[in-house]
Design a protein around this motif. Structure first.
Motif, short mmCIF file in Angstrom:
data_model
loop_
_atom_site.label_atom_id
_atom_site.label_comp_id
_atom_site.label_asym_id
_atom_site.label_seq_id
_atom_site.Cartn_x
_atom_site.Cartn_y
_atom_site.Cartn_z
N PHE A 19 36.77 46.42 38.80
CA PHE A 19 36.44 46.13 39.95
C PHE A 19 34.99 46.73 40.75
N PHE A 20 35.36 48.20 40.45
CA PHE A 20 34.30 49.27 41.19
C PHE A 20 33.16 49.01 40.25
N LEU A 21 33.07 48.85 38.98
CA LEU A 21 31.98 48.88 38.36
C LEU A 21 31.17 47.57 38.74
N LEU A 22 31.95 46.64 38.72
CA LEU A 22 31.15 45.22 39.48
C LEU A 22 30.44 45.40 40.61
N ALA A 23 31.48 46.08 41.63
CA ALA A 23 30.98 46.09 43.07
C ALA A 23 29.83 47.24 43.17
#
Length: 494
Positions: A19-23
């Motif tokens: 999730f954080f990689l995408l965000a």
């Protein structure tokens, strides 16, 4: 599995990291696509120069020497920013599990404003400095989340991380102090004893002191003499100076709260205040609320933080890293207010994040407009110099800079709707001398004192070149480029 189940169920570490990689990647994508060399990037790319050690940022020199496998800093953008984005995703994952034992998607939204700080966009604009600033942010997050198995580890490793962060970018110390305020808020929420509360505060301050000491014997000795010598004059109303500097910061941050952004952040503050009222046991709620409000006031001061203590106050957006921690504080409290009523309500925190993401894409488009204008200006000036033998063969051509906020006409509509964009861009000149070598012009130098060329313009010598934005004079073997004031009243109506 239904989507609703995925939204509210507990997430594993791998899912949180994805999730954080995408965000985080989505937030910096517009700046990577724009690929605009920003201010200092021009001369650094020309010279493959580092020279950060003289600014007290020795570890930034080491960072680029390690990434490029050289003793300097060749231009390898966007690779450093991609590495920094991955590192920040790992740090945010650790911070999420530090805050929440069983995180859901809504829990992941709470620490994300550290990266989705609107003013951090100016930091990321620097293709060289941006990644080092991001790594300094990562170091401060890791300093807060690290929990060693021994007492030596719990003291030494966080202190070393703090020293690393300061040695990459000194302003990041504001982030550590702000995250300590969030830690105190969490302690209040867990209803710890007052002894444990003050022990936590003392431990964090001791880690900071040790980290500063490590920085003082590693990177600080390489700082150029007098770099930060001009502190506040403590004999001339220092509180008034701090108040004046803080008012300038408030004036700049107010540019963000325009249109729908004002209502979004007003709702966030309201939810945070409701969450503050839920802190602690009922018999101690008044003292908890007072401590919470005190922490909030400290976080507001930490938006500019240590920059308030310097006489030569820098009001640039890149110094406002503490604003991200202030948002994390508000998000944490807002989640406390929303979660008890319905499990879906904390997902409303995605609205201010989407507003910030929208701002990032708008800023990316402004950078592309600025890049287009800069390219056209570069070709125009390069053509005029190359077309005249006297200018090509001049010993030196002095370029005078005329600062104005009206150069970039194409972005006027965006600036009018989102005034913070102009503050983030902070490009108020027509051309830098460092741009001209890219078209083969090497005899133009920046006239930092702006005396010679400006004086020639006042004396009204006949211009060799007359253009829309500048005049070029030739006196003997020396040329002088004098910028004109951009035309007034150029309103675009389509």
């Amino acid at each position: 599995m239904r989507i609703s189940d995925f939204v509210v169920r507990e997430l594993g570490r791998r899912q949180v990291l994805l999730f954080f990689l995408l965000a985080t990647g989505l937030y910096v994508l517009p700046l990577i696509l724009a690929d605009f060399p920003y201010i200092d990037d021009n001369w650094r790319a020309l010279a493959a120069g580092n020279q950060w050690a003289g600014y007290g940022r020795l570890f930034t020199d080491w960072l680029y020497q390690g990434l490029t496998f050289t003793g300097a800093a060749p231009d390898i953008f966007p690779l450093p920013l991609l590495f920094a984005t991955v590192a920040m995703s790992l740090a945010l994952t650790c911070l999420t599990f530090h805050y929440f034992a069983e995180p859901t998607l809504a829990c992941c939204l709470v620490p994300l404003p550290l990266w989705y700080n609107p003013f951090l966009l100016q930091n990321f604009s620097y293709q060289y400095d941006g990644p080092s600033m991001a790594f300094s942010l990562v170091a401060m997050v890791c300093a807060v989340t690290f929990d060693g198995s021994t007492r030596v580890q719990r003291w030494l490793i966080p202190a070393a991380l703090i020293a690393l962060g300061i040695g990459l970018y000194q302003i990041s110390v504001n982030v550590f102090l702000g995250l300590c305020c969030v830690e105190l808020l969490r302690a209040l929420h867990r209803r710890v004893s007052w002894t444990e509360f003050w022990h936590l505060l003392g431990g964090k301050l001791a880690q900071l002191a040790l980290g500063i000491a490590i920085y003082g014997v590693t990177a600080y000795p390489f700082m150029a003499a007098g770099r930060y010598a001009d502190g506040l004059d403590w004999t001339a109303h220092p509180l008034l100076q701090i108040g004046t500097n803080m008012s300038r910061v408030l004036e700049k941050t107010a540019l963000l709260f325009h249109g729908g952004y004002l209502w979004v952040f007003a709702a966030l503050v309201l939810c945070a205040l409701l969450g503050l009222a839920r802190l602690g046991r009922p018999d101690r709620r008044a003292s908890y609320v007072i401590l919470g409000l005190t922490s909030l006031a400290v976080l507001v001061l930490l938006v500019p933080g240590i920059t308030l203590l310097f006489r030569d106050f820098n009001e640039g957006a890149r110094t406002l890293m503490g604003f991200g921690v202030l948002l994390v504080f508000l998000f944490y409290l807002a989640r406390l207010a929303l979660a008890p009523h319905h499990r879906w309500l904390p997902l409303l925190l995605i609205i201010p994040l989407l507003a910030t993401l929208s701002l990032s894409f708008a800023y990316g488009r402004v950078l592309i407009m600025q890049k287009t204008f800069t390219t056209a200006a570069l070709y125009s000036l390069g053509h005029d110099i190359a077309a005249h033998r006297e200018l090509r063969e001049a010993k030196r051509i002095y370029l005078s800079i005329n600062y104005s906020d009206r150069w970039l006409t194409s972005a006027e509509g965006s600036f009018r709707q989102l005034p913070v964009l102009r503050y983030l861009l902070n490009v108020d000149y027509y051309m830098l001398a460092e741009n001209l070598p890219s078209v083969g012009i090497t005899n133009v130098v920046a006239e930092r004192e702006r005396r010679n060329a400006t004086h020639v313009g006042y004396l009204r010598y006949p211009a060799l070149v007359e253009s829309l934005y500048y005049r070029i004079y030739l006196i003997g073997d020396y040329g002088f480029i004098v910028m004109k004031e951009p035309p007034h009243g150029r309103l675009l109506q389509w």
